[in-house]
Write an enzyme that holds these catalytic residues in place. Structure first.
Site, PDB file in Angstrom:
ATOM      1  N   CYS A  86       0.846  -1.195   0.000  1.00  0.00           N
ATOM      2  CA  CYS A  86       0.000   0.000   0.000  1.00  0.00           C
ATOM      3  C   CYS A  86       0.888   1.254   0.000  1.00  0.00           C
ATOM      4  CB  CYS A  86      -0.964  -0.042   1.182  1.00  0.00           C
ATOM      5  SG  CYS A  86      -2.415   1.008   0.965  1.00  0.00           S
ATOM      6  N   HIS A 194      -3.313  -5.856   1.029  1.00  0.00           N
ATOM      7  CA  HIS A 194      -2.604  -6.095   2.286  1.00  0.00           C
ATOM      8  C   HIS A 194      -2.521  -7.586   2.624  1.00  0.00           C
ATOM      9  CE1 HIS A 194      -2.365  -1.907   3.912  1.00  0.00           C
ATOM     10  NE2 HIS A 194      -3.368  -1.724   3.066  1.00  0.00           N
ATOM     11  N   GLU A 196      -0.668  -8.974   4.812  1.00  0.00           N
ATOM     12  CA  GLU A 196      -0.501  -9.134   6.262  1.00  0.00           C
ATOM     13  C   GLU A 196      -1.842  -9.149   6.993  1.00  0.00           C
ATOM     14  OE1 GLU A 196      -0.848  -4.715   5.804  1.00  0.00           O
ATOM     15  OE2 GLU A 196      -0.012  -6.378   4.635  1.00  0.00           O
TER      16      GLU A 196
END
Length: 227
Positions: A86, A194, A196
């Site tokens: 991002c 994302h 994660e």
């Protein structure tokens, strides 16, 4: 394997990134404040998402001048895996480590939801645990994730197989639905979604875990082979 999680003023995904590495993979991870100047002790570098310096001037435009950034470029030049997610992707573009630029989403709205990604290249150190063409679900959270490049740059990305991920559908106006690209060497990945935030099925998807597993797997294979 030991990872550096770069922390800038305005980072807000650093804890998620740390959790993915430390708790889900069981690998070493340390937060590295932006005023540091060396990353020599780390095997991989992670630049998380957020709003570094409030996204003033342009996303990543101020962060590129942080003290730690020459060390990030050095790590990339040395062949270490460098992942920018991002805002981290935007910073890598500002550093010149990845091509293209980010514009406002086509509808001028912030998008925050799980989306479908298609793995376009599973021969990178970030994507080798996926299948080519595999459909995965990873959340996005961005207002300026509309990837743009000129036709010549796009042709180069396609010819060199540098497009790692595309969106399953057009969510933000990105050229060729690009969600993530690697550098020519293949050791630097930038992506707007994302991974994660997709490391535990309790959160809706664990598809992002394979990305981090790929990094560790390839690093171990390389270092065991050369040890």
């Amino acid at each position: 394997m030991k990872f550096a999680v770069i922390v800038l003023p305005g980072s807000n995904c650093d804890i998620d990134m740390f959790h993915a590495i430390k708790d889900e993979l069981g690998e070493e991870a340390e937060y590295v404040w932006h005023t540091e100047t060396s990353l020599d002790e780390y095997d991989g570098v992670l630049i998380p998402g957020g709003f570094s310096y409030g996204d003033y001037l342009r996303c990543g435009a101020i962060a590129r001048f942080a003290n730690i950034m020459p060390a990030v470029k050095k790590a990339a030049e040395e062949g270490k895996p460098v992942l920018g997610v991002c805002n981290g992707f935007q910073i890598l573009q500002e550093l010149g480590l990845l091509p293209g630029a980010m514009r406002r989403n086509k509808d001028l709205k912030f998008i925050c939801r799980p989306v479908e990604l298609i793995v376009q290249n599973n021969e990178t150190l970030f994507t080798s645990s996926y299948g080519k063409g595999e459909s995965i679900t990873i959340p996005v959270a961005h207002g300026e994730g509309n990837f743009y490049c000129d036709e010549e740059t796009l042709a180069g990305l396609q010819e060199n197989n540098q497009i790692a991920f595309t969106y399953g559908t057009d969510i933000n106006g990105s050229v060729a639905d690009i969600a993530g690209v690697v550098n020519e060497k293949g050791n630097v990945l930038g992506m707007m979604p994302h991974p994660e935030r997709a490391v535990d099925s309790l959160l809706g998807s664990a598809d992002g875990l394979k990305l981090f597993q790929s990094i560790v797997k390839n690093w171990r294979e390389t270092h065991v082979a050369t040890a």
